[in-house]
Design a protein around this motif. Structure first.
Motif, short mmCIF file in Angstrom:
data_model
loop_
_atom_site.label_atom_id
_atom_site.label_comp_id
_atom_site.label_asym_id
_atom_site.label_seq_id
_atom_site.Cartn_x
_atom_site.Cartn_y
_atom_site.Cartn_z
N LEU A 1 0.76 -1.17 -0.08
CA LEU A 1 -0.14 0.02 -0.12
C LEU A 1 0.67 1.30 -0.12
O LEU A 1 1.93 1.07 0.66
CB LEU A 1 -0.89 -0.13 1.12
N VAL A 2 0.57 2.35 -0.61
CA VAL A 2 1.28 3.52 -0.65
C VAL A 2 0.39 4.87 -0.43
O VAL A 2 -0.74 4.96 -0.63
CB VAL A 2 1.66 3.91 -2.18
N GLY A 3 0.98 5.36 0.79
CA GLY A 3 0.21 6.47 1.31
C GLY A 3 0.67 6.79 2.69
O GLY A 3 0.93 5.84 3.23
N ASN A 4 0.43 8.06 3.30
CA ASN A 4 0.82 8.28 4.56
C ASN A 4 -0.37 7.99 5.49
O ASN A 4 -0.93 8.84 6.33
CB ASN A 4 1.12 9.78 4.65
N ARG A 5 -0.85 6.82 5.44
CA ARG A 5 -2.10 6.40 6.26
C ARG A 5 -1.98 4.99 6.87
O ARG A 5 -2.81 4.20 6.98
CB ARG A 5 -3.32 6.18 5.26
N GLU A 6 -0.54 4.89 7.59
CA GLU A 6 -0.35 3.67 8.12
C GLU A 6 -1.32 3.27 9.38
O GLU A 6 -1.79 1.96 9.08
CB GLU A 6 1.27 3.68 8.59
N ASP B 1 4.76 8.35 1.10
CA ASP B 1 5.00 8.85 -0.33
C ASP B 1 6.30 9.47 -0.14
O ASP B 1 6.50 10.29 0.82
CB ASP B 1 3.86 10.00 -0.37
N ILE B 2 6.89 9.27 -1.26
CA ILE B 2 8.35 9.96 -1.62
C ILE B 2 8.01 11.58 -1.98
O ILE B 2 8.49 12.43 -1.54
CB ILE B 2 8.92 9.44 -2.39
#
Length: 198
Positions: free
Chosen positions: A53-58, A71-72
């Motif tokens: 999964l990609v996104g700042n929502r861990e 996200d980079i």
């Protein structure tokens, strides 16, 4: 269940969207009793040996036992694709947004089957490109990075610089019998039309 999940493709699900038009987190809206995110995840888990999964929502996705990559480049689906490609241990990734109500495993596998000789395999519909249900190779990293560094976040502006296999919807229709594989839900009204409950 698909018996042979792809080993050389990582499934990348973008979970960083803000759902502004919907007013609540689209990933967890339910259709037929299942959150949209889980509908996408189910197709990915049966299709790929590796899913991230990609996104700042861990914290929001911690219960799924999957890597959640921050996200980079923040704030765009193109940046999300770059993060997924950059971190993938495989040559290819298949990317999807997390809020497709009717993702098609058959469409996905057909797109993956066309990858040889191409940097990207992208469906096209009457609405244009479908860059967020598509396959990309590591060779796209350079062109995407240049675009992001220039401040351009268009998800397909770099396509002329790479070898893209465009897949017309007519070629995919036999795998999408009800015509809903690329349906995208952005507003409460659109969601209500497919029988979803807010």
């Amino acid at each position: 269940m698909h018996e042979n999940p792809e080993q050389d493709i990582t499934g990348v699900i973008l979970v960083g969207g803000k759902s502004r038009r919907m007013g609540k987190d689209k990933a967890f809206l339910e259709v037929a009793g299942k959150p949209l995110f889980e509908r996408v995840l189910e197709v990915f888990r049966e299709s790929f040996a590796q899913v991230v999964l990609v996104g700042n929502r861990e914290e929001r996705f911690a219960d799924y036992g999957l890597p959640v990559l921050p996200d980079i480049y923040h704030g765009s689906s193109l940046g999300g694709l770059y993060t997924g490609l950059h971190n993938a241990a495989t040559e290819y990734v298949f990317v999807s947004s997390c809020d497709l109500p009717f993702p098609s495993a058959e469409v996905l596998r057909y797109l993956c089957s066309l990858r040889n000789g191409y940097d990207a395999v992208v469906p096209t519909t009457a609405n244009g490109y479908e860059p967020l249900f598509a396959l990309y190779a590591k060779s796209c990293l350079g062109p995407i990075k240049r675009l992001l560094d220039s401040g351009d976040f268009c998800a397909y502006a770099y396509y002329p610089q790479v070898r893209v296999r465009y897949v017309a919807y007519e070629e995919l229709a036999r795998f999408d019998r009800d015509g809903r594989a690329f349906l995208n839900i952005n507003t409460p009204e659109e969601f209500a039309k497919i029988g979803g409950n807010l």
